[in-house]
Design a protein around this motif. Structure first.
Motif, PDB file in Angstrom:
ATOM      1  N   PRO A  92      -5.160 -11.867   6.330  1.00 60.07           N
ATOM      2  CA  PRO A  92      -6.430 -11.846   6.837  1.00 60.07           C
ATOM      3  C   PRO A  92      -7.204 -10.621   7.562  1.00 60.07           C
ATOM      4  N   ASN A  93      -6.121  -9.955   7.977  1.00 52.39           N
ATOM      5  CA  ASN A  93      -6.542  -8.507   8.449  1.00 52.39           C
ATOM      6  C   ASN A  93      -6.940  -7.561   7.260  1.00 52.39           C
ATOM      7  N   GLY A  94      -6.955  -7.984   6.122  1.00 53.34           N
ATOM      8  CA  GLY A  94      -7.262  -7.040   5.065  1.00 53.34           C
ATOM      9  C   GLY A  94      -6.200  -6.317   4.241  1.00 53.34           C
ATOM     10  N   ILE A  95      -4.704  -6.310   4.862  1.00 57.45           N
ATOM     11  CA  ILE A  95      -3.496  -5.624   4.266  1.00 57.45           C
ATOM     12  C   ILE A  95      -3.186  -6.280   3.148  1.00 57.45           C
ATOM     13  N   PRO A  96      -3.246  -5.515   2.096  1.00 51.81           N
ATOM     14  CA  PRO A  96      -2.710  -6.176   0.723  1.00 51.81           C
ATOM     15  C   PRO A  96      -1.359  -6.567   0.453  1.00 51.81           C
ATOM     16  N   LEU A  97      -1.250  -7.700  -0.080  1.00 56.49           N
ATOM     17  CA  LEU A  97       0.052  -8.233   0.023  1.00 56.49           C
ATOM     18  C   LEU A  97       0.657  -8.399  -1.640  1.00 56.49           C
ATOM     19  N   ARG A  98      -0.128  -8.233  -2.441  1.00 57.82           N
ATOM     20  CA  ARG A  98       0.039  -8.253  -4.019  1.00 57.82           C
ATOM     21  C   ARG A  98      -0.881  -7.243  -4.765  1.00 57.82           C
ATOM     22  N   ALA A  99      -0.349  -6.522  -5.676  1.00 62.09           N
ATOM     23  CA  ALA A  99      -1.130  -5.773  -6.529  1.00 62.09           C
ATOM     24  C   ALA A  99      -0.606  -5.452  -7.818  1.00 62.09           C
ATOM     25  N   VAL A 100      -1.225  -5.032  -8.734  1.00 63.85           N
ATOM     26  CA  VAL A 100      -0.730  -4.739 -10.155  1.00 63.85           C
ATOM     27  C   VAL A 100      -1.377  -3.519 -10.499  1.00 63.85           C
ATOM     28  N   ILE A 101      -0.391  -2.552 -10.661  1.00 66.32           N
ATOM     29  CA  ILE A 101      -0.718  -1.270 -11.308  1.00 66.32           C
ATOM     30  C   ILE A 101      -0.540  -1.363 -12.759  1.00 66.32           C
ATOM     31  N   THR A 102      -1.698  -0.943 -13.401  1.00 60.98           N
ATOM     32  CA  THR A 102      -1.617  -0.604 -15.116  1.00 60.98           C
ATOM     33  C   THR A 102      -2.002   1.000 -15.328  1.00 60.98           C
ATOM     34  N   GLN A 149       0.711  -1.257  -0.006  1.00 62.86           N
ATOM     35  CA  GLN A 149      -0.100  -0.111   0.010  1.00 62.86           C
ATOM     36  C   GLN A 149       0.906   1.165  -0.044  1.00 62.86           C
ATOM     37  N   GLN A 150       2.022   1.512   0.699  1.00 65.65           N
ATOM     38  CA  GLN A 150       3.046   2.232   0.603  1.00 65.65           C
ATOM     39  C   GLN A 150       3.567   2.526  -0.675  1.00 65.65           C
ATOM     40  N   LYS A 151       3.650   1.498  -1.561  1.00 67.64           N
ATOM     41  CA  LYS A 151       4.353   1.704  -2.819  1.00 67.64           C
ATOM     42  C   LYS A 151       3.335   2.130  -3.827  1.00 67.64           C
TER      43      LYS A 151
END
Length: 224
Positions: free
Chosen positions: A137-147, A89-91
């Protein structure tokens, strides 16, 4: 053998500026976590169709190059599987800060996108989407893709020059390799090795002989 000879990984870089002429130091920057495996550059030519009386064909008279688009996809992994654990999320917020709306100038930042020996592209963000792929489990994102899609912000003269790979009317970014000499690079880009002092000055280099592998050097538009 130098790190450059071993193929040191260069990260794609987005620099943010607050002035339309891209002067001064970048206000902020975003460095990709994993380099895109594909970069799509699209551009369009504009023509006038001139058709003679009594003919069925038409002659396409070139008018101009329209602003082009650059499409990139950034993969973010906070699991540590890639050898580095990051706050996803910070990134993402870092990307949004660099490419998005800037309240100080009341508009999105002016951007430069560069990677390795690719010509620096002056652009602005056109659109972006974020797809979250994995959560704790607490909803913090671990992977994401920015297009993200960027649109060309060069003037017409620069867009025309972009059709020529080595045009001295463009700003070039080079990553220095072992054995590179500034006068030789100036001769390749400008056709004049004597411009090395002006390039050194533009990059804040006090000793042009002391350029090291891995350094990024900008070659700005210069007149002979």
């Amino acid at each position: 053998m130098s790190a450059s000879d071993r193929g040191t990984l260069e990260k794609l870089l987005i620099l943010a500026y607050t002035t339309p002429d891209y002067s001064g130091e970048p206000a902020s920057q975003f460095t990709s976590y994993v380099n895109p495996n594909e970069i799509t550059l699209s551009y369009e030519m504009e023509y006038d169709a001139a058709q003679g009386s009594g003919t069925t064909g038409s002659r396409m008279n070139f008018k101009k190059m329209k602003p082009g688009d650059l499409a990139l996809t950034f993969f973010l992994d906070g699991t540590g599987a890639n050898g580095e654990r990051i706050d996803v999320q910070q990134k993402i917020e870092e990307f949004q800060t660099v490419t998005g709306y800037n309240g100080d100038i009341h508009r999105p930042n002016y951007l430069k996108v560069s990677w390795g020996t690719l010509t620096v592209k002056r652009c602005v963000l056109k659109s972006a989407s974020i797809a979250y792929k994995l959560f704790q489990p607490n909803g913090i994102p671990l992977r994401a893709v920015i297009t993200a899609s960027f649109t060309d912000n060069s003037d017409d003269t620069t867009r025309v020059a972009m059709a020529q790979d080595q045009s001295p009317d463009l700003t070039h970014l080079r990553v220095i390799k072992a054995g590179d000499k500034l006068p030789v690079l100036c001769n390749e880009i400008y056709g004049d090795p004597r411009l090395y002092l002006r390039v050194a000055e533009a990059n804040g280099i006090d000793d042009f002989r002391n350029i090291l592998p891995g350094m990024r050097i900008f070659f700005p538009p210069l007149e002979k």
